[in-house]
Design a protein around this motif. Sequence first.
Motif, PDB file in Angstrom:
ATOM      1  N   MET A 124       0.902  -1.227   0.200  1.00 15.04           N
ATOM      2  CA  MET A 124      -0.080   0.082  -0.001  1.00 15.04           C
ATOM      3  C   MET A 124       0.933   1.186  -0.054  1.00 15.04           C
ATOM      4  O   MET A 124       1.796   1.316   0.773  1.00 15.04           O
ATOM      5  N   LYS A 125       0.473   2.266  -0.913  1.00 12.04           N
ATOM      6  CA  LYS A 125       1.195   3.514  -0.910  1.00 12.04           C
ATOM      7  C   LYS A 125       2.382   3.204  -1.939  1.00 12.04           C
ATOM      8  O   LYS A 125       3.422   4.082  -1.878  1.00 12.04           O
ATOM      9  N   CYS A 147      -9.623   0.836  -3.919  1.00 18.73           N
ATOM     10  CA  CYS A 147      -8.192   0.494  -3.979  1.00 18.73           C
ATOM     11  C   CYS A 147      -7.815   0.717  -5.373  1.00 18.73           C
ATOM     12  O   CYS A 147      -8.658   0.613  -6.211  1.00 18.73           O
ATOM     13  N   TYR A 206       0.446   0.927  -6.153  1.00 18.15           N
ATOM     14  CA  TYR A 206      -0.664   0.638  -5.373  1.00 18.15           C
ATOM     15  C   TYR A 206      -1.165   1.720  -4.310  1.00 18.15           C
ATOM     16  O   TYR A 206      -0.290   1.884  -3.463  1.00 18.15           O
ATOM     17  N   TRP A 207      -2.238   2.231  -4.435  1.00 17.83           N
ATOM     18  CA  TRP A 207      -2.885   3.072  -3.275  1.00 17.83           C
ATOM     19  C   TRP A 207      -4.064   3.017  -3.017  1.00 17.83           C
ATOM     20  O   TRP A 207      -5.043   2.136  -3.833  1.00 17.83           O
ATOM     21  N   SER A 208      -4.920   3.910  -2.102  1.00 15.54           N
ATOM     22  CA  SER A 208      -6.264   3.860  -1.877  1.00 15.54           C
ATOM     23  C   SER A 208      -6.732   5.210  -1.617  1.00 15.54           C
ATOM     24  O   SER A 208      -6.224   5.899  -1.201  1.00 15.54           O
ATOM     25  N   CYS A 252      -8.719  -1.987   2.007  1.00 16.47           N
ATOM     26  CA  CYS A 252      -7.888  -2.595   1.092  1.00 16.47           C
ATOM     27  C   CYS A 252      -6.768  -3.435   1.620  1.00 16.47           C
ATOM     28  O   CYS A 252      -6.305  -3.170   2.595  1.00 16.47           O
ATOM     29  N   ASN A 268      -2.981  -5.271   2.211  1.00 16.67           N
ATOM     30  CA  ASN A 268      -1.931  -4.392   2.221  1.00 16.67           C
ATOM     31  C   ASN A 268      -1.115  -4.680   0.861  1.00 16.67           C
ATOM     32  O   ASN A 268      -0.279  -3.699   0.738  1.00 16.67           O
TER      33      ASN A 268
END
Length: 445
Positions: free
Chosen positions: A4-5, A47, A197-199, A225, A227
Amino acid sequence: VPHMKGRAYFGQSCKPGSYSNDQYIGLNLLGKTLRYTTDMSGAGCGCNAALYLVSMRQNERPSQCGDHYCDANNVCGECCAEIDIQEANQRAWHSTLHSAHDHGGLGAGYGGGSSWDGPRDFDAQQYGPGAECIDTTKPFQVAVSFPVDAGDRLEAMEVSLSQAGHSCPLHLRIADYAGMAELSRALAAGMTPVVSYWSADDMTWMDGQGADRLGPCASDNAASCPNSVKFLNFSIEEIGSTASVLASTPQAASRHRSRTNAVSQAAVRAQERHHDGAACPGSFDVGGYGEVALVPTGWHANGAPVEVLGSGELVPHMDSRSYFASTCTAGSYDNKQYLALNLLGKTLRYTTDLSGAGCGCNAALYLVSMQQNTRPSSCHDYYCDANNVCGVSCAEIDIQEANQYAWHSTLHTSHDHGGKGAGFGGGQGWNGPRDFTSEEFSPGG
């Protein structure tokens, strides 16, 4: 495995603690297909698992992010061309072309919208958790192609999604974009693949229901979302050079691999020949219809690849392909010259002689929608089929793909590589049709 991020760039090398634009890969994907597998299981509304191309190698300015990152949305203070192959989650998919300063771009896919509607090229029955074509709770395959015209200029971005066990791959084609010339130059110079990959709780631009209420997500929940997501099994090939673009079954992949290799090699050889001395193979009579001309793929100075004998016999030579036509003009192609037979309610009869054509040979007679195809295709003769052999897809009815030991008859819609078939033969870890046996169809059968 982007967490994530996370955001990462494909590079030729990596030096811990430092960045240089020269280290990034610059892929020229013109005329090529990029394939990979994505696994977004658990990545629901809110997501965003992304794979895209940007002109980072050409960006000499470090940008506000310090790593030479650039995109069409000026995220780090630097703008450049951007091709979003995938911005997606389990519920939505977007593929988008952006010139350097076009934030919105031109896209296709499914999902998005609030007071407006995002793309609706497929729906939740076809794409989503448990969907009939792409079940996003499991990994699936992506193929993105960048076909070019005779001047090697980008014509479109074509994206196909497929999944083992499902016979309805999804296809997107984005063309007629105002910034196509700029993107063609960017690809020719080499673009860098990026995974991220982000949310967000306001991802409705990508996955919202829209004004038509046909989008997938009523609201977003970034906290739900997972990880990480996965991208794997990357490969690059010339368009039409190997296995079927996202063939949905082993049968389709095997059959298309053989046809593609033979046909594309023949087309290349034909195109390398000079058109001087080109000659039409001839014409023959079809009972109940009349005189039919034959048009070869590629113009051979030393004889046509399919002969028309005085008795009306058609004699295809190895690696050849020819088309039934109303007329033949030596050295040139026109889709309007091809026959367009309406066989509804009719029977087509013919005799075939496969003597000596044993295992590994394929003598084929089939129907395709060539007269309706206005694009010359990568073979330059308006050829199209359901396996996208020359870069253009269309409906295909295989009356005969056969040799002395095997026979296949198959129906294909324009993007159904596997199709629905019958006959006898085939299989390697799977079983082809068994509608008759070698005692009924074979030498001495």
